[in-house]
Design a protein around this motif. Sequence first.
Motif, PDB file in Angstrom:
ATOM      1  N   PHE A   1      25.668  47.230  50.534  1.00 14.94           N
ATOM      2  CA  PHE A   1      26.247  47.162  51.884  1.00 14.94           C
ATOM      3  C   PHE A   1      27.667  46.643  51.730  1.00 14.94           C
ATOM      4  CE2 PHE A   1      25.481  45.362  56.452  1.00 14.94           C
ATOM      5  CZ  PHE A   1      26.385  46.267  56.948  1.00 14.94           C
ATOM      6  N   TRP A   2      28.608  47.577  51.512  1.00 14.44           N
ATOM      7  CA  TRP A   2      29.982  47.174  51.211  1.00 14.44           C
ATOM      8  C   TRP A   2      30.624  46.423  52.366  1.00 14.44           C
ATOM      9  CZ3 TRP A   2      34.752  48.579  53.342  1.00 14.44           C
ATOM     10  CH2 TRP A   2      35.861  48.073  52.662  1.00 14.44           C
ATOM     11  N   ASP A   3      30.340  46.817  53.601  1.00 13.70           N
ATOM     12  CA  ASP A   3      30.929  46.127  54.759  1.00 13.70           C
ATOM     13  C   ASP A   3      30.663  44.625  54.685  1.00 13.70           C
ATOM     14  OD1 ASP A   3      30.708  48.846  55.271  1.00 13.70           O
ATOM     15  OD2 ASP A   3      30.435  48.581  57.413  1.00 13.70           O
ATOM     16  N   GLU A   4      29.419  44.275  54.395  1.00 12.01           N
ATOM     17  CA  GLU A   4      29.041  42.857  54.360  1.00 12.01           C
ATOM     18  C   GLU A   4      29.649  42.160  53.152  1.00 12.01           C
ATOM     19  OE1 GLU A   4      27.263  39.748  56.471  1.00 12.01           O
ATOM     20  OE2 GLU A   4      27.655  41.847  56.986  1.00 12.01           O
ATOM     21  N   PHE A   5      29.768  42.869  52.045  1.00 11.44           N
ATOM     22  CA  PHE A   5      30.444  42.323  50.868  1.00 11.44           C
ATOM     23  C   PHE A   5      31.875  41.939  51.219  1.00 11.44           C
ATOM     24  CE2 PHE A   5      33.024  43.670  47.013  1.00 11.44           C
ATOM     25  CZ  PHE A   5      32.831  42.497  46.300  1.00 11.44           C
ATOM     26  N   LEU A   6      32.579  42.814  51.947  1.00  5.81           N
ATOM     27  CA  LEU A   6      33.949  42.518  52.367  1.00  5.81           C
ATOM     28  C   LEU A   6      33.997  41.270  53.239  1.00  5.81           C
ATOM     29  CD1 LEU A   6      36.951  43.087  52.852  1.00  5.81           C
ATOM     30  CD2 LEU A   6      36.277  44.823  54.538  1.00  5.81           C
ATOM     31  N   GLU A  52      32.584  38.111  50.863  1.00  8.40           N
ATOM     32  CA  GLU A  52      33.279  37.835  49.611  1.00  8.40           C
ATOM     33  C   GLU A  52      34.625  38.562  49.581  1.00  8.40           C
ATOM     34  OE1 GLU A  52      30.643  38.208  46.115  1.00  8.40           O
ATOM     35  OE2 GLU A  52      29.012  38.571  47.554  1.00  8.40           O
ATOM     36  N   PRO A  53      35.525  38.210  50.511  1.00 14.44           N
ATOM     37  CA  PRO A  53      36.776  38.974  50.634  1.00 14.44           C
ATOM     38  C   PRO A  53      37.648  38.946  49.386  1.00 14.44           C
ATOM     39  CG  PRO A  53      36.845  36.976  51.976  1.00 14.44           C
ATOM     40  CD  PRO A  53      35.432  37.131  51.518  1.00 14.44           C
ATOM     41  N   ASP A  54      37.696  37.822  48.674  1.00 13.37           N
ATOM     42  CA  ASP A  54      38.553  37.768  47.492  1.00 13.37           C
ATOM     43  C   ASP A  54      38.079  38.740  46.421  1.00 13.37           C
ATOM     44  OD1 ASP A  54      40.065  35.845  48.732  1.00 13.37           O
ATOM     45  OD2 ASP A  54      39.156  34.156  47.673  1.00 13.37           O
ATOM     46  N   ALA A  55      36.776  38.759  46.174  1.00 15.05           N
ATOM     47  CA  ALA A  55      36.230  39.683  45.179  1.00 15.05           C
ATOM     48  C   ALA A  55      36.448  41.123  45.616  1.00 15.05           C
ATOM     49  CB  ALA A  55      34.741  39.406  44.969  1.00 15.05           C
ATOM     50  N   CYS A  56      36.280  41.379  46.907  1.00 12.02           N
ATOM     51  CA  CYS A  56      36.473  42.730  47.428  1.00 12.02           C
ATOM     52  C   CYS A  56      37.926  43.165  47.288  1.00 12.02           C
ATOM     53  CB  CYS A  56      36.033  42.796  48.880  1.00 12.02           C
ATOM     54  SG  CYS A  56      36.086  44.461  49.568  1.00 12.02           S
ATOM     55  N   HIS A  57      38.865  42.283  47.590  1.00 11.03           N
ATOM     56  CA  HIS A  57      40.282  42.617  47.471  1.00 11.03           C
ATOM     57  C   HIS A  57      40.644  42.978  46.031  1.00 11.03           C
ATOM     58  CE1 HIS A  57      42.594  41.849  51.277  1.00 11.03           C
ATOM     59  NE2 HIS A  57      41.373  41.494  51.631  1.00 11.03           N
ATOM     60  N   ALA A  58      40.068  42.272  45.071  1.00 10.54           N
ATOM     61  CA  ALA A  58      40.342  42.566  43.665  1.00 10.54           C
ATOM     62  C   ALA A  58      39.837  43.967  43.309  1.00 10.54           C
ATOM     63  CB  ALA A  58      39.698  41.518  42.770  1.00 10.54           C
ATOM     64  N   GLN A  59      38.671  44.333  43.822  1.00  7.98           N
ATOM     65  CA  GLN A  59      38.129  45.663  43.545  1.00  7.98           C
ATOM     66  C   GLN A  59      38.989  46.756  44.184  1.00  7.98           C
ATOM     67  OE1 GLN A  59      33.950  45.936  44.419  1.00  7.98           O
ATOM     68  NE2 GLN A  59      33.414  44.185  43.145  1.00  7.98           N
ATOM     69  N   VAL A  60      39.401  46.546  45.439  1.00  7.42           N
ATOM     70  CA  VAL A  60      40.227  47.546  46.121  1.00  7.42           C
ATOM     71  C   VAL A  60      41.576  47.695  45.407  1.00  7.42           C
ATOM     72  CG1 VAL A  60      41.442  48.114  48.268  1.00  7.42           C
ATOM     73  CG2 VAL A  60      39.090  47.274  48.344  1.00  7.42           C
ATOM     74  N   ALA A  61      42.140  46.590  44.945  1.00  4.46           N
ATOM     75  CA  ALA A  61      43.406  46.664  44.201  1.00  4.46           C
ATOM     76  C   ALA A  61      43.238  47.515  42.946  1.00  4.46           C
ATOM     77  CB  ALA A  61      43.888  45.265  43.843  1.00  4.46           C
TER      78      ALA A  61
END
Length: 330
Positions: A263-268, A271-280
């Motif tokens: 559930f990527w929405d909930e991950f964002l 855990e926004p910092d981890a998600c931002h690193a993945q999107v980068a």
Amino acid sequence: MRAYICNAFGPLDTHGPGALPAPQPADDEVIIDVAAAGVNYYDTLIVQGKYQIRPGFPFSPGGEFAGTIAALGAGVTGFQLGQRVLAFNSYGGYAERARARARQVFPLPDAVSFDQAAAALVAYATAWFALYDRGRLKAGETVLVLGAAGGVGLAAVQIARAAGCTVIAAASTADKLALCQQAGASIGINYREADLKEAVKAATAGRGADVVIDVVGGAFTEAAVRATAWRGRVLVIGFAAGDIPRVPANLLLLKGCELSGVFWDEFLRREPDACHAQVAAILAGIADGTLVPPIHGRYTIEQAGEALRVLAERRVTGKLLICPGAGSTF
């Protein structure tokens, strides 16, 4: 402002274009002039009241969008007016302007176009989160992708191939399988014509797949579990087939395998910092050409209903975009 509007939950043909007040930023929010918004399967569900998020009326669907910052709410730091960005907000993107929480806004490199970004965020971030985080993907493994010709499916094919894995693409037509092989799949299985379990076993000399990406659900989920290798990881992302599967727990025991939700929405949100690193990392892959988001078609706001119908009928290979275009007024 122009927008595609849902005034009440109902079938896709009950919604349409209209006008909404331009959004104003609340604290910690960013307002974005939308250049392109991605069309996702959950957009077809949210307007029917079949999604876990149920916005107040009226609202516009569209959870991912790219454009330039038009306004900043109090407390927002690290962004500036006119900056190119990519954002997620569950809904609101099929409009000339949309809002997003600042922590759900991503700086967009100049080398990545608005169309590429809007085509990539949900699909590629979901696939990346599934494969690397939930699936602990390693080079040399075999990855089975169900619904491989869709947005998440093609993203998973590209990401797994770039990671040095063998990719088995499962799709419903020969044309879709050809597209998957162009994206990097080594093997194609038409799961409308072949027995999925037996075909995967044959393709892997009886061993099975190490990782399964499942955006289809229905009877295919159990078949995919039966086709996994020892210690396999089956990653459940969605249910495009319509039915939510019930998987016999004894299969997990006998194979020592895992069935994990993605559930990527909930991950964002959590855990926004981890998600931002993945999107980068994803945007860097697009910028250098390693990842190439496939775009199936572009639609105006007035044509958004047709885009949703095309997607719901599974006539899409790649990503659809809603592009408000020039001549906007607020």
